[in-house]
Design an enzyme around this catalytic site. Structure first.
Site, mmCIF file in Angstrom:
data_model
loop_
_atom_site.group_PDB
_atom_site.id
_atom_site.type_symbol
_atom_site.label_atom_id
_atom_site.label_comp_id
_atom_site.label_asym_id
_atom_site.label_seq_id
_atom_site.Cartn_x
_atom_site.Cartn_y
_atom_site.Cartn_z
ATOM 1 N N TRP A 101 0.824 -1.217 0.000
ATOM 2 C CA TRP A 101 0.000 0.000 0.000
ATOM 3 C C TRP A 101 0.848 1.253 0.000
ATOM 4 C CZ3 TRP A 101 -4.409 -0.614 -2.050
ATOM 5 C CH2 TRP A 101 -5.064 -1.836 -1.916
ATOM 6 N N ASP A 170 -1.766 6.843 6.095
ATOM 7 C CA ASP A 170 -2.848 6.001 5.587
ATOM 8 C C ASP A 170 -3.162 5.009 6.704
ATOM 9 O OD1 ASP A 170 -4.456 4.096 4.441
ATOM 10 O OD2 ASP A 170 -3.086 3.556 2.824
ATOM 11 N N LYS A 194 -13.025 -1.309 6.859
ATOM 12 C CA LYS A 194 -12.372 -2.244 7.781
ATOM 13 C C LYS A 194 -12.858 -1.965 9.204
ATOM 14 C CE LYS A 194 -8.828 -1.799 4.388
ATOM 15 N NZ LYS A 194 -8.853 -3.044 3.702
HETATM 16 N N1 PMP Z 1 -4.514 1.547 1.988
HETATM 17 C C1 PMP Z 1 -4.596 0.419 2.717
HETATM 18 C C2 PMP Z 1 -3.675 0.254 3.886
HETATM 19 C C3 PMP Z 1 -5.535 -0.569 2.386
HETATM 20 O O1 PMP Z 1 -5.623 -1.680 3.104
HETATM 21 C C4 PMP Z 1 -6.393 -0.353 1.289
HETATM 22 C C5 PMP Z 1 -7.462 -1.347 0.892
HETATM 23 N N2 PMP Z 1 -7.329 -2.610 1.267
HETATM 24 C C6 PMP Z 1 -6.248 0.809 0.549
HETATM 25 C C7 PMP Z 1 -5.309 1.749 0.924
HETATM 26 C C8 PMP Z 1 -7.111 1.087 -0.642
HETATM 27 O O2 PMP Z 1 -8.356 1.406 -0.159
HETATM 28 P P1 PMP Z 1 -9.629 1.648 -1.085
HETATM 29 O O3 PMP Z 1 -10.014 0.319 -1.635
HETATM 30 O O4 PMP Z 1 -10.610 2.209 -0.107
HETATM 31 O O5 PMP Z 1 -9.243 2.611 -2.133
#
Ligand code: PMP
Length: 358
Positions: A101, A170, A194
Site C-alpha cells: 500500500w 494512511d 475495515k
Molecule cells: N490503503 C490500505 C492500507 C488498504 O488496506 C487499502 C485497501 N485494502 C487501501 C489503501 C485502498 O483502499 P480503497 O479500496 O478504499 O481505495
C-alpha cells in the site's frame, strides 16, 4: 440466523449489534417513516446523524479543535492522489515504504511531483518497519507519508515518527484500533470498510493549515477546502455509509472507547501469534516488533494443504482466510468487530489441522 466468523481484510466484518440496529431502523428511522437512505442530506434528520457521527469520532480519537473531520468518496486510493495535489505546493514529498500500500501511494504521488523514499523495507521482504534512525534526511519536504498498517504484509507502526514536516498516515486498516495522538499528525485518511463501516466512505482528519492549497486547475471535488467549507456536502455525501459509521462509533463508545478496544485487540493478536509461533507448522514472516494487530498473514508448512485448510475452516464457519491474491498463503484479519471467540475458534482449528495434517 447463522453468522460466520469473517476474517476478510475488507470489506470486513461489522459488529453484529450495529447490523441489528441498522436492520431495526431500516424502514422507519426514529419514527420518521423513512429509511436514512431515503432522507434528504440537507434535512434536519440526516444533518443530526452527520453531526453526531463527527462528534462521536472526535470524542473517540480526542481530535483537537484545529482539525477537521471530512467524509469523502473514492476510497483511500483517491487519497493517494489528493494528498500530493493538496499538500505538495511545489515541494518534494517524503514517503516511507513498508509494503504494497505504501508502494501504491508512492507511485501515485510521483505523477504529481518529486518524491523521496526515506526508507524501504523492500530488501528484507517488507518484514519490518524501518526504524527512524535508518531514515534518510529530506530537505524541507511538503509532508512525510507512512502507511500505519500494511494490510497485505501485516506490518504495523507501533510508534509515531517524529518529523518536522506534517506527518500523513494512511490508517485504512488500523484506525480506531487503539488510541492515537492526533496532534502528532497533519493528515490521517482511511477507507471505511475495515474498522469504520461499509465501503464507500473515506474518512479524513486534517489540520486546518493544510487545507486550501490545492494545485491550480484541479476538479472541484479534489480540493480539501471544498469539503471543509461545505461540511463534506458540496454534493450528496454517502449518507447511509456515514450513518452506519456513526453507529459503529457509538458501539465503540459503549465498549469503553479506544483504550478498551485496544486491550481486546492486543489479546486477540497475542493469542493468534502465539499459536502460530509455537506450532512449527505455521509461520508468520514479520519481525515481532512490527507485527500487525489487525492483519495476521501466515503460511502452512506445505502450501499443497492450503485448499484443505480453507475448506475445513469454511466447514467450521470461518471464512475469508485466504491471503491476498498477490502473496498467497493465509491471512486472518481481526479488526475491532472480530470477537475473541472468533480468534479462539481459529486457534482451535489451527491446532486441530496441524494434528491431522502436520
Ligand atoms: N490503503 C490500505 C492500507 C488498504 O488496506 C487499502 C485497501 N485494502 C487501501 C489503501 C485502498 O483502499 P480503497 O479500496 O478504499 O481505495
Amino acid at each position: 440466523m447463522t453468522r460466520v466468523f469473517n476474517f476478510s481484510a475488507g470489506p470486513a466484518a461489522l459488529p453484529e449489534e450495529v447490523l441489528q440496529q441498522a436492520a431495526a431502523e431500516m424502514c422507519d428511522w426514529h419514527g420518521t417513516g423513512q429509511s436514512v437512505m431515503e432522507m434528504s442530506h440537507r434535512g434536519p434528520d440526516y444533518m443530526a446523524i452527520h453531526e453526531e457521527a463527527k462528534a462521536d469520532l472526535r470524542e473517540l480519537l480526542g481530535i483537537p479543535d484545529n482539525y477537521r473531520v471530512l467524509f469523502l468518496q473514492g476510497g483511500a486510493t483517491l487519497q493517494f492522489a489528493m494528498v500530493p495535489l493538496n499538500l505538495l505546493r511545489g515541494k518534494t514529498a517524503a514517503y516511507v515504504n513498508t509494503g504494497v500500500w505504501s508502494e501504491k501511494a508512492i507511485k501515485e504521488a510521483r505523477r504529481f511531483g518529486g518524491v523521496q523514499v526515506l526508507a524501504s523495507g523492500e530488501s528484507s521482504g517488507f518484514n519490518h518497519v524501518p526504524p527512524q534512525s535508518e531514515w534518510q534526511a529530506c530537505e524541507d519536504p511538503a509532508y512525510v507519508h507512512i502507511c500505519s498498517n500494511e494490510t497485505i504484509g501485516g506490518v504495523e507502526f507501533h510508534w509515531t515518527p517524529q518529523v518536522a514536516a506534517p506527518l500523513v498516515a494512511d490508517m485504512s486498516s488500523n484506525i480506531l484500533s487503539r488510541p492515537i495522538d492526533v496532534s502528532r499528525y497533519g493528515l490521517i485518511y482511511a477507507g471505511a470498510q475495515k474498522n469504520i463501516g461499509p465501503a464507500g466512505v473515506t474518512l479524513l482528519i486534517v489540520r486546518d493549515d493544510l487545507i486550501g492549497h490545492v494545485q491550480a486547475g484541479m476538479p472541484t471535488l479534489l480540493d480539501y477546502k471544498v469539503y471543509a467549507d461545505n461540511d463534506s456536502m458540496l454534493n450528496t455525501p454517502p449518507t447511509y455509509g456515514i450513518y452506519l459509521a456513526g453507529l459503529v462509533f457509538k458501539w465503540l463508545k459503549r465498549r469503553g472507547g479506544l483504550a478498551a478496544i485496544a486491550r481486546q485487540n492486543a489479546e486477540k493478536a497475542a493469542l493468534l501469534y502465539e499459536a502460530i509461533d509455537t506450532s512449527g507448522f505455521y509461520r508468520n514472516p514479520v519481525e515481532k516488533s512490527s507485527r500487525s494487530l489487525m492483519n495476521v498473514p501466515f503460511t502452512l508448512a506445505n502450501p499443497a494443504l492450503d485448499e484443505a485448510f480453507l475448506k475445513g475452516a469454511a466447514e467450521r464457519g470461518m471464512t475469508q482466510l485466504a491471503g491476498h491474491r498477490s502473496v498467497g498463503g493465509m491471512r486472518a484479519s481481526i479488526y475491532n468487530a472480530m470477537p475473541l471467540s472468533g480468534v479462539a475458534a481459529l486457534v482451535d482449528y489451527l491446532k486441530e489441522f496441524e494434528r491431522s495434517h502436520g
